[in-house]
Design an enzyme around this catalytic site. Structure first.
Site, PDB file in Angstrom:
ATOM      1  N   GLY A   1      31.945  -1.366 -64.525  1.00 42.83           N
ATOM      2  CA  GLY A   1      32.055  -0.103 -63.792  1.00 42.83           C
ATOM      3  C   GLY A   1      31.022   0.873 -64.309  1.00 42.83           C
TER       4      GLY A   1
ATOM      5  N   CYS B   1      32.122  -6.362 -69.388  1.00 42.37           N
ATOM      6  CA  CYS B   1      31.226  -5.206 -69.448  1.00 42.37           C
ATOM      7  C   CYS B   1      32.033  -3.922 -69.681  1.00 42.37           C
ATOM      8  CB  CYS B   1      30.361  -5.137 -68.195  1.00 42.37           C
ATOM      9  SG  CYS B   1      28.964  -4.028 -68.422  1.00 42.37           S
ATOM     10  N   TYR B   2      32.129  -3.049 -68.683  1.00 43.00           N
ATOM     11  CA  TYR B   2      32.943  -1.837 -68.882  1.00 43.00           C
ATOM     12  C   TYR B   2      34.372  -2.210 -69.271  1.00 43.00           C
ATOM     13  CZ  TYR B   2      35.313   2.571 -68.021  1.00 43.00           C
ATOM     14  OH  TYR B   2      36.057   3.706 -68.176  1.00 43.00           O
TER      15      TYR B   2
ATOM     16  N   HIS C   1      27.733 -10.288 -68.104  1.00 44.33           N
ATOM     17  CA  HIS C   1      28.345 -10.570 -66.793  1.00 44.33           C
ATOM     18  C   HIS C   1      28.393 -12.075 -66.523  1.00 44.33           C
ATOM     19  CE1 HIS C   1      28.663  -6.469 -65.230  1.00 44.33           C
ATOM     20  NE2 HIS C   1      27.598  -6.233 -65.968  1.00 44.33           N
TER      21      HIS C   1
ATOM     22  N   GLU D   1      29.927 -13.546 -64.261  1.00 44.79           N
ATOM     23  CA  GLU D   1      30.038 -13.814 -62.820  1.00 44.79           C
ATOM     24  C   GLU D   1      28.676 -13.934 -62.132  1.00 44.79           C
ATOM     25  OE1 GLU D   1      30.625 -11.063 -64.411  1.00 44.79           O
ATOM     26  OE2 GLU D   1      30.232  -9.252 -63.242  1.00 44.79           O
TER      27      GLU D   1
ATOM     28  N   ASP E   1      33.602 -16.220 -38.422  1.00 49.97           N
ATOM     29  CA  ASP E   1      34.959 -15.749 -38.688  1.00 49.97           C
ATOM     30  C   ASP E   1      35.880 -15.927 -37.476  1.00 49.97           C
ATOM     31  OD1 ASP E   1      33.774 -15.044 -41.022  1.00 49.97           O
ATOM     32  OD2 ASP E   1      33.690 -12.901 -40.589  1.00 49.97           O
TER      33      ASP E   1
ATOM     34  N   LYS F   1      33.835 -15.420 -47.554  1.00 50.85           N
ATOM     35  CA  LYS F   1      33.058 -16.117 -46.514  1.00 50.85           C
ATOM     36  C   LYS F   1      32.922 -17.620 -46.794  1.00 50.85           C
ATOM     37  CE  LYS F   1      30.601 -15.199 -42.803  1.00 50.85           C
ATOM     38  NZ  LYS F   1      30.992 -14.205 -41.801  1.00 50.85           N
TER      39      LYS F   1
END
Ligand code: XMP
Length: 524
Positions: A55, A82-83, A169, A171, A227, A370
């Protein structure tokens, strides 16, 4: 059915949806909630683990985004990123300070592989750092389990309380072994068995839809995009002919697209449903005649779409449910779930429900990212061509023709676009066959647009005064920023030569190399 769930608590960082996606790639279901969410609500969800995201705040500042210290004593494993890592340390009595310089980018990191978080990870690996603040003193009970040249606590753990903190990070793909670290957390430390799979999602959702709809009738606006197509497939499997799909062909679709959608979903297609195709091109062209201002064009197309849909809905009469292909990022971005800034402003379906006589909305893809929608689509047997279709804007070619729209211009852009897509697909297939991997230049979105510019050329012995086609091809992760794709020059030359030879009215082909920002992906 109780499903194993990990909760991602969102502190407003830019990679937060990515955290959730990576967790789901470990076959573990997770949901994103704002850090403001009441702790009782989180407890009630009975999560197997909690992840605190990055963040923009500094945790020692007044009014910084924070969390209750109780979160760390629930006995539920918590991973701070992180944050989130800094906040965990700070709240539990450690110290966080501003460093003299920001640590940013790919960074070499030494990790302690005896920690369960880093089991199987290479001791010296590469991570992605992006921080100013750093953990200058660990909270009591913690030990450092990773460091970089500039960051003494790149990760820390308190195994007794099942608390883990990572300053970088995991991710982000640049953290080479980040997925393994997240897998270690959710599967080994939290003990999730990995019950989130698309085959069981389809099975469970079909059952839920049947229970909810009963003998009722459902109406879906089918655009032919990924979608709404997957939503149609799911609903069709669940309730067959109780579903009616209305497909509005506004005459601004790609070449042959209307027929392709009909081939899959129409009466000769593979699904059991009622399919209504409305060929409304003329109506749209009349409304758009002489209009060249982009926002005005978008508005006209949106309004006319609703009008056509409304007329069809009236013919059908009252339905019990209106189905929509809303997916999880729409839910998060509309502010219902997470905390990340709302950036995306275009949504096709806004306002639609007001115009149709229905009792309830049904959104079968509401929980999916997605890539999961695509997997569900394949599971349902929807053709790959449709499932891996690149994004296409609601206003269609209307915003890929600069200036006013005519049927002739639509035909030019359709033909040029089809050639461009065909040649890129051919070149990327050839690359894959020769190298065994996807071409590194493969664009995430690519298309032809018609500029409003005519210029002098020569063809044979004749002077021409024709249009210029702009080719746009971008690589992007989130469609919020993008770079021009480095398509090999010989591919572009083939495309140019074919367009000039095969598409009447074009004598020049340009390649748009602008990044976003400042250029948007679409030209209007
Ligand atoms: P821009 O042009 O804003 O596009 O850089 C970002 C992404 O959004 C798509 N796009 C739209 N999608 N309705 C949509 O459903 C729209 O009005 C619209 N405008 C742009 C665009 O194709 C790209 O993927």
């Amino acid at each position: 059915m109780e499903r194993e769930t990990v909760i991602v608590i969102d502190f407003g960082g830019q990679y937060n949806q990515l955290v959730a996606r990576r967790v789901r790639e470990c076959n573990v279901y997770c949901e994103i909630y704002s850090y403001k969410t009441d702790l009782e609500k989180i407890k009630a969800m009975n999560p197997k683990g909690i992840i605190l995201t990055g963040g923009p705040s500094s945790c020692y500042e007044e009014n910084a985004a924070t969390c209750s210290p109780e979160l760390f004593s629930l006995g539920i494993p918590v991973l701070g990123l992180c944050y989130g890592a800094q906040l965990m340390s700070y709240v539990l009595g450690g110290n966080v300070e501003r460093a003299s310089a920001r640590e940013y980018g790919k960074t070499e990191v030494d990790v302690d592989c005896s920690s369960a978080l880093f089991a199987g990870v290479t001791p010296h690996t590469v991570c992605w750092m992006s921080h100013f603040d750093y953990i200058s003193r660990l909270a009591p009970g913690f030990r450092s389990i990773a460091h970089t040249a500039n960051c003494p606590v790149a990760a820390a753990e308190c195994t007794e309380k099942k608390l883990y903190a990572i300053q970088f990070h995991p991710e982000v793909l640049h953290t080479v072994e980040g997925s393994k670290m997240l897998y270690n957390f959710v599967r080994n430390i939290c003990g999730c068995a990995g019950d989130w799979r698309m085959d069981s999602f389809v099975e469970n959702t079909v059952r839920e839809i049947r229970e909810k709809v009963g003998s009722g009738r459902v109406l879906l606006a089918l655009s032919g995009g990924v979608d709404s197509s997957v939503a149609a497939g799911l609903l069709s499997r669940a309730i067959g002919k109780q579903l009616t799909c209305v497909f509005v062909d506004h005459g601004l679709l790609r070449k042959n697209e209307g027929d392709e959608v009909e081939a899959v979903f129409g009466s000769k297609g593979m699904f059991d449903l009622n399919f209504i195709r409305v060929n409304a091109a003329d109506r749209f062209y009349i409304k758009l005649a002489g209009v060249s201002e982009p926002e005005r064009k978008r508005k006209i197309i949106g309004e006319e779409f609703i009008r056509v849909f409304e007329e069809e809905a009236k013919k059908i009469g009252a339905v019990d449910f209106l189905a929509q292909g809303t997916i999880y990022p729409d839910v998060v971005e509309s502010g219902l779930g997470g905390e990340s800034a709302v950036i995306k402003s275009h949504h096709n379906v806004g306002g639609l429900p007001d115009y149709v006589d229905f009792k309830e909305i049904i959104e079968p893809l509401r929980l999916l990212f997605k890539d999961e929608v695509r997997k569900a689509g394949l599971e349902l047997g929807i053709p790959e061509k449709l499932v891996f279709r690149q994004p296409f804007p609601g206003p269609g070619l209307g915003i890929r023709i600069i200036g006013d729209i005519t049927a002739e211009k639509v035909k030019i852009v359709q033909d040029a676009d089809a050639i461009f897509r065909e040649e890129v697909a051919k070149a990327s297939d050839a690359y894959k066959e020769a190298n065994g991997t996807a071409a590194p230049w493969m664009p995430d979105q690519y298309f032809a647009a018609l500029t409003n510019m005519r210029s002098v050329g020569v063809m044979g012995d004749e002077r021409t005064y024709d249009y210029a086609i702009a080719l746009r091809a971008v690589r992007t992760i989130d469609f919020m920023t993008a770079e021009a794709a480095n398509i090999p020059f010989d591919v572009l030359q083939t495309v140019m030569s074919r367009i000039i030879n095969e598409v009447r009215g074009v004598n020049r082909v340009l390649f748009d190399i602008s990044s976003k920002p400042p250029g948007t992906i679409e030209l209007e």
